[in-house]
Motif scaffolding. Structure first.
Motif, PDB file in Angstrom:
ATOM      1  N   ASN A  84      31.501  33.834  24.182  1.00  9.22           N
ATOM      2  CA  ASN A  84      30.455  34.381  23.407  1.00  9.22           C
ATOM      3  C   ASN A  84      29.160  34.313  24.447  1.00  9.22           C
ATOM      4  O   ASN A  84      28.755  33.351  24.893  1.00  9.22           O
ATOM      5  N   VAL A  85      28.401  35.529  23.977  1.00  9.12           N
ATOM      6  CA  VAL A  85      27.074  35.654  24.966  1.00  9.12           C
ATOM      7  C   VAL A  85      25.949  35.685  23.858  1.00  9.12           C
ATOM      8  O   VAL A  85      26.112  36.218  22.598  1.00  9.12           O
ATOM      9  N   LYS A  86      24.652  35.788  24.420  1.00  9.63           N
ATOM     10  CA  LYS A  86      23.303  35.896  23.895  1.00  9.63           C
ATOM     11  C   LYS A  86      23.418  37.509  24.003  1.00  9.63           C
ATOM     12  O   LYS A  86      22.942  37.816  25.050  1.00  9.63           O
ATOM     13  N   ALA A  87      23.653  38.438  23.146  1.00 11.08           N
ATOM     14  CA  ALA A  87      23.388  39.755  23.472  1.00 11.08           C
ATOM     15  C   ALA A  87      21.706  40.066  23.680  1.00 11.08           C
ATOM     16  O   ALA A  87      21.792  41.045  24.487  1.00 11.08           O
ATOM     17  N   GLU A  88      20.941  39.527  23.109  1.00  8.70           N
ATOM     18  CA  GLU A  88      19.577  39.582  23.500  1.00  8.70           C
ATOM     19  C   GLU A  88      19.288  39.355  25.084  1.00  8.70           C
ATOM     20  O   GLU A  88      18.267  39.813  25.542  1.00  8.70           O
ATOM     21  N   LEU A  89      19.992  38.934  25.701  1.00 10.72           N
ATOM     22  CA  LEU A  89      19.839  38.561  26.958  1.00 10.72           C
ATOM     23  C   LEU A  89      20.104  39.699  28.215  1.00 10.72           C
ATOM     24  O   LEU A  89      19.927  39.726  29.202  1.00 10.72           O
ATOM     25  N   ASN A  90      21.042  40.780  27.596  1.00 14.38           N
ATOM     26  CA  ASN A  90      21.419  41.809  28.161  1.00 14.38           C
ATOM     27  C   ASN A  90      20.263  42.725  28.942  1.00 14.38           C
ATOM     28  O   ASN A  90      19.365  42.979  28.132  1.00 14.38           O
ATOM     29  N   ASN A  91      20.454  42.915  30.250  1.00 15.10           N
ATOM     30  CA  ASN A  91      19.368  43.531  30.917  1.00 15.10           C
ATOM     31  C   ASN A  91      18.110  43.123  31.141  1.00 15.10           C
ATOM     32  O   ASN A  91      17.169  43.755  31.222  1.00 15.10           O
ATOM     33  N   GLN A  92      18.056  41.680  30.826  1.00 15.26           N
ATOM     34  CA  GLN A  92      16.771  41.102  30.957  1.00 15.26           C
ATOM     35  C   GLN A  92      16.650  40.503  32.431  1.00 15.26           C
ATOM     36  O   GLN A  92      17.682  39.946  32.942  1.00 15.26           O
ATOM     37  N   LYS A  93      15.214  40.507  32.584  1.00 18.05           N
ATOM     38  CA  LYS A  93      14.890  39.956  34.029  1.00 18.05           C
ATOM     39  C   LYS A  93      14.775  38.339  33.952  1.00 18.05           C
ATOM     40  O   LYS A  93      13.914  38.041  33.280  1.00 18.05           O
ATOM     41  N   VAL A  94      15.666  37.650  34.431  1.00 17.63           N
ATOM     42  CA  VAL A  94      15.699  36.294  34.404  1.00 17.63           C
ATOM     43  C   VAL A  94      15.896  35.421  35.774  1.00 17.63           C
ATOM     44  O   VAL A  94      16.034  36.192  36.898  1.00 17.63           O
ATOM     45  N   LYS A  95      15.501  34.089  35.538  1.00 16.06           N
ATOM     46  CA  LYS A  95      15.583  33.287  36.681  1.00 16.06           C
ATOM     47  C   LYS A  95      16.554  32.098  36.234  1.00 16.06           C
ATOM     48  O   LYS A  95      15.857  31.393  35.365  1.00 16.06           O
ATOM     49  N   VAL A  96      17.538  31.848  37.155  1.00 19.65           N
ATOM     50  CA  VAL A  96      18.406  30.684  36.510  1.00 19.65           C
ATOM     51  C   VAL A  96      18.647  29.754  37.817  1.00 19.65           C
ATOM     52  O   VAL A  96      18.929  30.357  38.839  1.00 19.65           O
ATOM     53  N   PRO A  97      18.429  28.334  37.503  1.00 15.57           N
ATOM     54  CA  PRO A  97      18.861  27.476  38.767  1.00 15.57           C
ATOM     55  C   PRO A  97      20.330  27.091  38.597  1.00 15.57           C
ATOM     56  O   PRO A  97      21.014  27.176  37.640  1.00 15.57           O
ATOM     57  N   GLY A  98      20.887  26.915  40.008  1.00 15.11           N
ATOM     58  CA  GLY A  98      22.394  26.448  39.819  1.00 15.11           C
ATOM     59  C   GLY A  98      23.084  26.660  40.938  1.00 15.11           C
ATOM     60  O   GLY A  98      22.287  26.365  42.032  1.00 15.11           O
ATOM     61  N   PHE A  99      24.276  26.362  41.214  1.00 19.46           N
ATOM     62  CA  PHE A  99      25.166  26.182  42.421  1.00 19.46           C
ATOM     63  C   PHE A  99      25.777  27.330  42.625  1.00 19.46           C
ATOM     64  O   PHE A  99      26.414  27.842  41.675  1.00 19.46           O
ATOM     65  N   ILE A 100      26.198  27.235  43.831  1.00 16.84           N
ATOM     66  CA  ILE A 100      26.622  28.974  44.293  1.00 16.84           C
ATOM     67  C   ILE A 100      28.367  28.380  44.588  1.00 16.84           C
ATOM     68  O   ILE A 100      28.689  27.268  45.122  1.00 16.84           O
ATOM     69  N   VAL A 101      29.411  29.194  44.017  1.00 18.08           N
ATOM     70  CA  VAL A 101      30.871  28.991  44.180  1.00 18.08           C
ATOM     71  C   VAL A 101      30.988  30.406  44.665  1.00 18.08           C
ATOM     72  O   VAL A 101      31.117  31.464  43.921  1.00 18.08           O
ATOM     73  N   PRO A 102      31.195  30.400  46.186  1.00 17.07           N
ATOM     74  CA  PRO A 102      31.645  31.848  46.716  1.00 17.07           C
ATOM     75  C   PRO A 102      32.898  32.685  46.080  1.00 17.07           C
ATOM     76  O   PRO A 102      33.773  32.041  45.755  1.00 17.07           O
ATOM     77  N   VAL A 103      32.678  33.957  46.184  1.00 11.99           N
ATOM     78  CA  VAL A 103      33.670  34.759  45.662  1.00 11.99           C
ATOM     79  C   VAL A 103      34.094  35.671  46.622  1.00 11.99           C
ATOM     80  O   VAL A 103      35.239  36.114  46.935  1.00 11.99           O
ATOM     81  N   GLU A 104      32.991  36.251  47.285  1.00 13.39           N
ATOM     82  CA  GLU A 104      33.396  37.542  48.330  1.00 13.39           C
ATOM     83  C   GLU A 104      32.334  36.852  49.435  1.00 13.39           C
ATOM     84  O   GLU A 104      31.196  36.661  49.285  1.00 13.39           O
ATOM     85  N   TYR A 105      32.822  37.594  50.837  1.00 12.94           N
ATOM     86  CA  TYR A 105      32.154  37.368  51.867  1.00 12.94           C
ATOM     87  C   TYR A 105      32.325  38.849  52.681  1.00 12.94           C
ATOM     88  O   TYR A 105      33.002  39.501  52.418  1.00 12.94           O
ATOM     89  N   ASP A 106      31.182  38.927  53.517  1.00  8.36           N
ATOM     90  CA  ASP A 106      31.111  39.804  54.517  1.00  8.36           C
ATOM     91  C   ASP A 106      31.837  39.604  55.774  1.00  8.36           C
ATOM     92  O   ASP A 106      32.396  38.589  55.838  1.00  8.36           O
ATOM     93  N   ALA A 107      31.796  40.560  56.725  1.00  4.31           N
ATOM     94  CA  ALA A 107      32.437  40.228  57.952  1.00  4.31           C
ATOM     95  C   ALA A 107      31.777  38.919  58.836  1.00  4.31           C
ATOM     96  O   ALA A 107      32.709  38.297  59.500  1.00  4.31           O
ATOM     97  N   GLU A 108      30.474  38.535  58.593  1.00  2.00           N
ATOM     98  CA  GLU A 108      30.068  37.615  59.509  1.00  2.00           C
ATOM     99  C   GLU A 108      30.166  36.378  58.465  1.00  2.00           C
ATOM    100  O   GLU A 108      29.508  35.384  58.904  1.00  2.00           O
ATOM    101  N   GLN A 109      31.173  36.287  57.306  1.00  2.00           N
ATOM    102  CA  GLN A 109      31.392  35.261  56.414  1.00  2.00           C
ATOM    103  C   GLN A 109      30.026  34.654  55.750  1.00  2.00           C
ATOM    104  O   GLN A 109      30.021  33.776  55.342  1.00  2.00           O
ATOM    105  N   ASN A 110      29.189  35.790  55.448  1.00  2.24           N
ATOM    106  CA  ASN A 110      28.056  35.525  54.765  1.00  2.24           C
ATOM    107  C   ASN A 110      28.449  35.820  53.047  1.00  2.24           C
ATOM    108  O   ASN A 110      29.311  36.617  52.858  1.00  2.24           O
ATOM    109  N   VAL A 111      28.016  34.881  52.468  1.00  2.52           N
ATOM    110  CA  VAL A 111      28.523  35.099  50.624  1.00  2.52           C
ATOM    111  C   VAL A 111      27.818  36.482  50.300  1.00  2.52           C
ATOM    112  O   VAL A 111      26.653  36.373  50.247  1.00  2.52           O
ATOM    113  N   THR A 112      28.609  37.371  49.934  1.00  4.97           N
ATOM    114  CA  THR A 112      28.038  38.593  49.058  1.00  4.97           C
ATOM    115  C   THR A 112      28.214  38.611  47.738  1.00  4.97           C
ATOM    116  O   THR A 112      27.463  39.438  46.856  1.00  4.97           O
ATOM    117  N   ALA A 113      28.873  37.856  47.180  1.00 10.45           N
ATOM    118  CA  ALA A 113      29.052  37.598  45.676  1.00 10.45           C
ATOM    119  C   ALA A 113      29.559  36.209  45.243  1.00 10.45           C
ATOM    120  O   ALA A 113      30.390  35.708  46.009  1.00 10.45           O
TER     121      ALA A 113
END
Length: 185
Positions: A84-113
């Motif tokens: 369940n989501v808050k629909a009012e947050l859709n397309n809002q410019k936000v800043k969120v703190p957190g930790f990164i769990v890599p999903v995709e990398y580029d050829a140099e092994q940098n996290v891209t998603a």
């Protein structure tokens, strides 16, 4: 004369305030801000989990067969699966703190998603946070893979687009405009 002074003062204040407004036009969110009111209420009402071994482990809310018998375990499973989501947050410019769990990398092994999660190790350890506590982020600015152990501020446009992945599912997505290391204050 007084009016001219006020106009000059007002114009000067606007000139100094404008860059700050442009630089900080992202609304800072906490993770609980992503939860609809009913999900937050359910999460706050959850009973504590026993982390003891033996028979107590069988009564863990993460044990699906036990969840079918125990209302407290069923409540935990419901919260852990919520998209369940808050629909009012859709397309809002936000800043969120957190930790990164890599999903995709580029050829140099940098996290891209990546998934942005509220605590270190989420998605890698079972269970992952609920989908409405995970944000799928695509970024223009590559991140070195060895930097994922630090918390970050991610600023960008949040959407209520879900993302499914082998690691976890997210109820929110974001296109990151800015990625900054989180500084403890």
């Amino acid at each position: 004369m007084v009016r001219a002074l006020y106009i000059a003062l007002f114009t000067t204040l606007i000139a100094f305030a404008a860059p700050a407004a442009v630089a900080d036009d992202y609304k800072a969110l906490e993770w609980t801000d992503l939860l609809p009111a009913e999900d937050l209420k359910k999460m706050e009402a959850l009973p504590e989990i026993s982390h003891e071994g033996g028979e107590m482990a069988a009564s863990s809310p993460l044990n699906q067969s036990y969840a079918n018998q125990d209302p407290a375990a069923a409540a935990w499973n419901e919260v852990l699966q919520s998209a369940n989501v808050k629909a009012e947050l859709n397309n809002q410019k936000v800043k969120v703190p957190g930790f990164i769990v890599p999903v995709e990398y580029d050829a140099e092994q940098n996290v891209t998603a990546f998934f942005l999660v509220p605590y270190f190790g989420a998605c890698i350890h079972v269970p992952p946070p609920p989908p409405n506590q995970i944000i799928y982020v695509t970024n223009k600015q590559p991140i070195k893979a060895d930097m994922i152990y630090s918390p970050f501020w991610i600023s960008g446009t949040l959407t209520t687009n879900a993302m499914r992945h082998d690691l976890a599912n997210s109820a929110y997505s974001m296109k990151a405009d800015k990625i900054e290391e989180y500084v403890y204050e």
